[in-house]
Design a protein around this motif. Structure first.
Motif, PDB file in Angstrom:
ATOM      1  N   ALA A  84       0.685  -0.263   0.026  1.00  9.22           N
ATOM      2  CA  ALA A  84       0.095  -0.043  -0.055  1.00  9.22           C
ATOM      3  C   ALA A  84       1.064   1.273  -0.227  1.00  9.22           C
ATOM      4  O   ALA A  84       0.321   1.993  -0.543  1.00  9.22           O
ATOM      5  CB  ALA A  84      -0.938   0.167   0.796  1.00  9.22           C
ATOM      6  N   GLY A  85       1.535   1.389   0.846  1.00  5.04           N
ATOM      7  CA  GLY A  85       2.970   2.483   0.819  1.00  5.04           C
ATOM      8  C   GLY A  85       3.487   2.163  -0.368  1.00  5.04           C
ATOM      9  O   GLY A  85       3.267   3.384  -0.980  1.00  5.04           O
ATOM     10  N   GLY A  86       3.775   1.267  -1.180  1.00  5.85           N
ATOM     11  CA  GLY A  86       4.347   1.698  -2.695  1.00  5.85           C
ATOM     12  C   GLY A  86       3.495   2.066  -3.202  1.00  5.85           C
ATOM     13  O   GLY A  86       3.964   2.869  -3.839  1.00  5.85           O
ATOM     14  N   VAL A  87       2.590   1.938  -3.399  1.00  4.47           N
ATOM     15  CA  VAL A  87       1.564   2.592  -4.238  1.00  4.47           C
ATOM     16  C   VAL A  87       1.222   4.221  -4.255  1.00  4.47           C
ATOM     17  O   VAL A  87       0.698   4.812  -5.067  1.00  4.47           O
ATOM     18  CB  VAL A  87      -0.126   1.335  -4.512  1.00  4.47           C
ATOM     19  CG1 VAL A  87      -1.009   2.126  -5.102  1.00  4.47           C
ATOM     20  CG2 VAL A  87      -0.627   1.014  -4.988  1.00  4.47           C
ATOM     21  N   LEU A  88       1.070   4.130  -2.472  1.00  7.25           N
ATOM     22  CA  LEU A  88       0.836   5.550  -1.909  1.00  7.25           C
ATOM     23  C   LEU A  88       2.200   6.786  -3.062  1.00  7.25           C
ATOM     24  O   LEU A  88       1.933   7.205  -3.895  1.00  7.25           O
ATOM     25  CB  LEU A  88       0.491   6.021  -1.325  1.00  7.25           C
ATOM     26  CG  LEU A  88      -0.744   5.239   0.191  1.00  7.25           C
ATOM     27  CD1 LEU A  88      -1.155   5.411   0.939  1.00  7.25           C
ATOM     28  CD2 LEU A  88      -2.397   6.034  -1.459  1.00  7.25           C
ATOM     29  N   LEU A  89       2.876   6.441  -2.797  1.00  7.99           N
ATOM     30  CA  LEU A  89       4.175   6.964  -3.113  1.00  7.99           C
ATOM     31  C   LEU A  89       4.902   6.963  -4.446  1.00  7.99           C
ATOM     32  O   LEU A  89       4.625   8.420  -5.534  1.00  7.99           O
ATOM     33  CB  LEU A  89       5.626   5.885  -2.574  1.00  7.99           C
ATOM     34  CG  LEU A  89       6.767   6.632  -2.717  1.00  7.99           C
ATOM     35  CD1 LEU A  89       7.105   7.691  -1.450  1.00  7.99           C
ATOM     36  CD2 LEU A  89       7.902   5.629  -1.901  1.00  7.99           C
ATOM     37  N   CYS A  90       4.289   5.546  -4.677  1.00 13.49           N
ATOM     38  CA  CYS A  90       3.996   5.790  -7.039  1.00 13.49           C
ATOM     39  C   CYS A  90       3.267   6.607  -7.605  1.00 13.49           C
ATOM     40  O   CYS A  90       3.652   7.626  -8.721  1.00 13.49           O
ATOM     41  CB  CYS A  90       3.377   4.201  -7.589  1.00 13.49           C
ATOM     42  SG  CYS A  90       3.873   4.423  -9.122  1.00 13.49           S
ATOM     43  N   GLY A  91       1.483   7.180  -6.045  1.00 10.83           N
ATOM     44  CA  GLY A  91       1.361   8.590  -6.947  1.00 10.83           C
ATOM     45  C   GLY A  91       1.744   9.533  -6.556  1.00 10.83           C
ATOM     46  O   GLY A  91       1.511  10.559  -7.411  1.00 10.83           O
ATOM     47  N   LEU A  92       2.305   9.911  -5.618  1.00 11.71           N
ATOM     48  CA  LEU A  92       2.548  11.109  -5.541  1.00 11.71           C
ATOM     49  C   LEU A  92       4.457  11.414  -6.252  1.00 11.71           C
ATOM     50  O   LEU A  92       4.437  12.339  -7.274  1.00 11.71           O
ATOM     51  CB  LEU A  92       3.832  10.778  -3.624  1.00 11.71           C
ATOM     52  CG  LEU A  92       4.229  12.164  -3.378  1.00 11.71           C
ATOM     53  CD1 LEU A  92       4.001  13.356  -3.639  1.00 11.71           C
ATOM     54  CD2 LEU A  92       5.367  11.776  -1.887  1.00 11.71           C
ATOM     55  N   LEU A  95      -4.765   8.222  -7.851  1.00  5.61           N
ATOM     56  CA  LEU A  95      -4.099   9.340  -6.392  1.00  5.61           C
ATOM     57  C   LEU A  95      -3.176   9.688  -7.274  1.00  5.61           C
ATOM     58  O   LEU A  95      -2.961  11.077  -6.807  1.00  5.61           O
ATOM     59  CB  LEU A  95      -3.188   7.568  -6.669  1.00  5.61           C
ATOM     60  CG  LEU A  95      -3.596   7.159  -5.242  1.00  5.61           C
ATOM     61  CD1 LEU A  95      -2.385   5.198  -4.717  1.00  5.61           C
ATOM     62  CD2 LEU A  95      -4.247   7.494  -3.570  1.00  5.61           C
ATOM     63  N   THR A  96      -2.210   9.653  -8.823  1.00  3.89           N
ATOM     64  CA  THR A  96      -2.527  10.600  -9.520  1.00  3.89           C
ATOM     65  C   THR A  96      -2.388  12.013  -9.652  1.00  3.89           C
ATOM     66  O   THR A  96      -2.478  12.989  -8.923  1.00  3.89           O
ATOM     67  CB  THR A  96      -1.001  10.289 -10.406  1.00  3.89           C
ATOM     68  OG1 THR A  96      -0.399   9.292 -11.081  1.00  3.89           O
ATOM     69  CG2 THR A  96      -0.505  11.179 -11.330  1.00  3.89           C
TER      70      THR A  96
END
Length: 232
Positions: free
Chosen positions: A141-149, A215-216
Motif C-alpha cells: 500500500a505504501g508503494g502504491v501511495l508513494l508511486c502516486g506522489l 492518486l496521481t
C-alpha cells in the motif's frame, strides 16, 4: 513507472480544468526556456527517486507488482541483471520504439530511463523483505501511495514524458485510439509477457492498476509548475 502523463480531452475534463490548462507539451529546448528550473529540476529528480523507492516497496511486499514490473521481474529470471537494471534496459528498448512513432524525448525522458532503476536497486539493497501479512500489505500500500506522489512530482515538473508514457501517447496519436485503450492494451501485453517469463503477479497488481490513476490525478495539481504561455 511513468504511467500518467498527458491526458486526452475527455480525461482532462475529468481531471479538472486546472490540470488541462497547465500541463504543457514542450520540446527539449522549450523545457529549458520555460524557466523555474531551480524548482523543476529538483522536483523531477525527487519524483524519479521516489518512483524507484515505490517500486522497491512493492517488491519487498511480495503481493504483486505494477504491470511493467511484472515484466521486469520475469526478465531477471532469465538474464543475470538486477531488477533496477532491467528497468533501465527496458526503458531504452522502449525508447527505440519512439523512433517510428516520431516521439521527441525530453530531459525528463532520459532521466526517467536511468534514475528510477538505480533508485529501485539502491532501495532494495537497504530494505529487507517483509515478514507477515500485515507488514507485506503495508509495504504494498505504501508503494502504491508513494508511486502516486512520485508520478505527480515528475509529471508536474514538465520536463518530458517517461519512456513508457511516450510509447502510450505515440501509439495513441498514430492509431487514433484513446489513451485509455492504448494504455490498457500495453499493460495487458507486458503482464502477459511477464507471466510467461515467470514474473510476479498478485493482488498488488490489481490494486496498483485501480489506484494509481486516481492518486496521481488527486496529487498532480499540488505539484504542477505553471509554464503556460512558453512557446514549444
Amino acid at each position: 513507472m511513468e504511467h500518467m502523463v498527458e491526458m486526452s480531452v475527455a480525461e482532462e475534463a475529468r481531471a479538472g480544468r486546472r490540470q488541462a490548462v497547465l500541463l504543457a507539451d514542450l520540446g527539449p529546448v522549450a523545457q529549458l526556456r520555460a524557466g523555474n528550473l531551480a524548482r523543476r529540476l529538483p522536483q523531477l529528480l525527487v519524483g524519479l527517486v521516489l518512483y524507484g523507492v515505490s517500486l522497491a516497496l512493492m517488491v519487498r511486499g511480495s503481493i504483486g507488482l505494477a504491470p511493467w514490473d511484472v515484466l521486469h521481474s520475469g526478465l531477471i529470471r532469465h538474464v543475470p541483471i538486477t531488477l533496477g537494471q532491467a528497468v533501465v534496459v527496458m526503458s531504452f528498448v522502449v525508447l527505440l520504439l519512439w523512433i517510428p512513432l516520431r516521439e521527441t524525448p525530453g530531459i525528463g525522458t532520459i532521466a526517467n530511463a536511468v534514475v528510477v532503476g538505480f533508485s529501485a536497486d539502491g532501495t532494495l539493497a537497504l530494505l529487507d523483505p517483509a515478514h507477515g501479512f500485515a507488514a507485506r500489505t503495508a509495504l504494498m500500500a505504501g508503494g502504491v501511495l508513494l508511486c502516486g506522489l512520485a508520478s505527480a512530482l515528475y509529471i508536474g515538473a514538465q520536463l518530458g514524458r517517461g519512456p513508457r508514457d511516450g510509447l502510450m501517447t505515440g501509439l495513441s496519436r498514430r492509431t487514433g485510439w484513446s489513451l485509455r485503450l492504448v494504455r490498457t492494451g500495453i499493460e495487458v501485453a507486458v503482464v502477459l509477457v511477464g507471466l510467461v517469463l515467470g514474473g510476479v503477479l498478485g493482488v498488488g497488481t490489481v490494486v496498483y492498476a485501480l489506484a494509481i490513476g486516481p492518486l496521481t490525478q488527486l496529487m498532480l495539481p499540488w505539484f504542477i509548475v505553471d509554464v503556460e504561455g512558453v512557446p514549444s
